[in-house]
Design a protein around this motif. Structure first.
Motif, PDB file in Angstrom:
ATOM      1  N   SER A 199      31.551  84.834  32.782  1.00 19.31           N
ATOM      2  CA  SER A 199      31.158  83.601  32.114  1.00 19.31           C
ATOM      3  C   SER A 199      32.249  83.155  31.145  1.00 19.31           C
ATOM      4  O   SER A 199      32.934  83.978  30.537  1.00 19.31           O
TER       5      SER A 199
ATOM      6  N   LYS B  83      31.503  81.776  28.473  1.00 17.34           N
ATOM      7  CA  LYS B  83      30.869  82.031  27.179  1.00 17.34           C
ATOM      8  C   LYS B  83      30.352  83.463  27.187  1.00 17.34           C
ATOM      9  O   LYS B  83      29.378  83.769  27.882  1.00 17.34           O
TER      10      LYS B  83
ATOM     11  N   LYS C 157      26.639  84.361  27.290  1.00 17.48           N
ATOM     12  CA  LYS C 157      25.805  83.806  28.351  1.00 17.48           C
ATOM     13  C   LYS C 157      26.017  84.571  29.655  1.00 17.48           C
ATOM     14  O   LYS C 157      27.153  84.863  30.034  1.00 17.48           O
TER      15      LYS C 157
ATOM     16  N   ARG D 133      24.175  78.289  37.450  1.00 15.35           N
ATOM     17  CA  ARG D 133      23.621  77.759  36.196  1.00 15.35           C
ATOM     18  C   ARG D 133      24.345  76.473  35.806  1.00 15.35           C
ATOM     19  O   ARG D 133      25.577  76.462  35.623  1.00 15.35           O
TER      20      ARG D 133
ATOM     21  N   LEU E 285      27.235  75.796  32.779  1.00 18.74           N
ATOM     22  CA  LEU E 285      27.863  77.057  32.373  1.00 18.74           C
ATOM     23  C   LEU E 285      29.053  77.339  33.289  1.00 18.74           C
ATOM     24  O   LEU E 285      28.890  77.705  34.454  1.00 18.74           O
TER      25      LEU E 285
END
Length: 311
Positions: free
Chosen positions: A162, A164, A167, A246, A249
């Motif tokens: 990811s 992030k 996440k 997602r 994302l």
């Protein structure tokens, strides 16, 4: 004899190709080892070329970019450092006809390396190479596309995480256009048999015998809520397609820890075996050398290996 390990004969006396040297720049020890190698090769009237970025340390000799080194102008390439140095070098070598690599380990794990910085060991190994007393191990690489954008080849692994860190990803995986699974997880590793001893192994994957023609898919911390997802080995002719499901994302695709690329949701990441290979100099035939390195550098420390095992 294993088709991935082939004994070769020394080149003729008319061979005027250079022996190339590349190393870490942040290590005084590496530069000292390069000087030792330089003195050794000059004493044997060998032509030398240095990776351009270290050539200023050794002004007398010819500089050459890694991208320009091939089997046609380079007898073999000496990598002084560890696995990271080998990966950096492989990342920059040409896809077609890259030179043989002899890895010289400076003291870390150095699973990809065959020789050692100890002067006695290194001299003995260089003697063998110049006499043609060695075998060649071929290592496959992975080709990766993000959409239509082709990424550099991977010798160890393709890592998908990811963008992030807090996440988790939700990914779907297809193998040869056949749906396999979807899962919440921290990331995915797609590894060659060479890379199966590296990040993939630390993440719960298995060691792959180099005689196996395949690669491995290893999930990073998959959620039990989306079913059991364990490492999977697929044949090397397979194509793996991964999508991030997602919305909003993004992910990162990282090649051998050397370069990273952003990937958006629903954009296909396609991974398959490349026709381009990296070839390593080895001193043991068949898989003897591979399992010796596994014993010494992964399973046990060197000082507890019984000499009788290697004889």
């Amino acid at each position: 004899m294993d088709e991935n390990l082939l004994k070769i004969k020394p080149k003729s006396e008319g061979d005027n190709r250079a022996v190339a040297i590349a190393c870490r720049l942040d290590s005084p020890k590496a530069l000292k080892v390069v000087q030792f190698i330089t003195d050794y090769l000059l004493a044997r009237k060998e032509k030398i070329s240095y990776e351009t970025r270290i050539s200023s340390k050794f002004i007398r000799h010819f500089a050459k970019n890694l991208e320009d080194m091939t089997i046609h102008n380079t007898k073999f390439l000496i990598s002084v450092g560890g696995d990271g140095t080998v990966l950096r070098i492989a990342h920059n070598l040409p896809k077609v006809d890259p030179p043989l690599i002899l890895g010289v380990n400076l003291g870390s794990v150095g699973f990809l390396d065959e020789s050692d910085a100890d002067p006695k060991i290194l001299k003995k190994d260089l003697d063998k190479v110049l006499k043609g007393e060695f075998f060649i191990e071929t290592a496959s690489r992975l080709s990766t596309f993000i959409g239509k954008h082709k990424l550099p080849l991977a010798l160890n692994e393709v890592l998908i995480i990811s963008s992030k860190p807090s996440k988790v990803l939700y990914t779907s995986i297809e193998i040869d256009q056949s749906y396999f699974t979807s899962s919440y997880l921290d990331g995915l590793i797609v590894s060659t048999h060479t890379g199966s001893s590296a990040y993939a192994l630390s993440a719960g994957g298995c060691l792959m015998d180099p005689r196996l023609n395949g690669f491995e898919i290893v999930p990073l911390n998959p959620s039990a809520s989306t079913g059991v997802f364990r490492p999977l080995i697929v044949p090397d002719f397979a194509e793996v397609t991964i999508k991030l499901e997602r919305a909003r994302l993004n992910g990162l695709v990282i090649i051998d820890g050397q370069a990273e690329y952003k990937v958006s949701p629903q954009v296909s990441i396609k991974i398959s075996r490349s026709d381009s290979e990296i070839r390593f100099i080895r001193f043991k035939e068949n898989v003897l050398g591979y399992f010796k390195r596994v014993r010494e550098k992964i399973l046990f420390s060197r000082n507890i290996i019984e000499n009788s095992i290697d004889n």
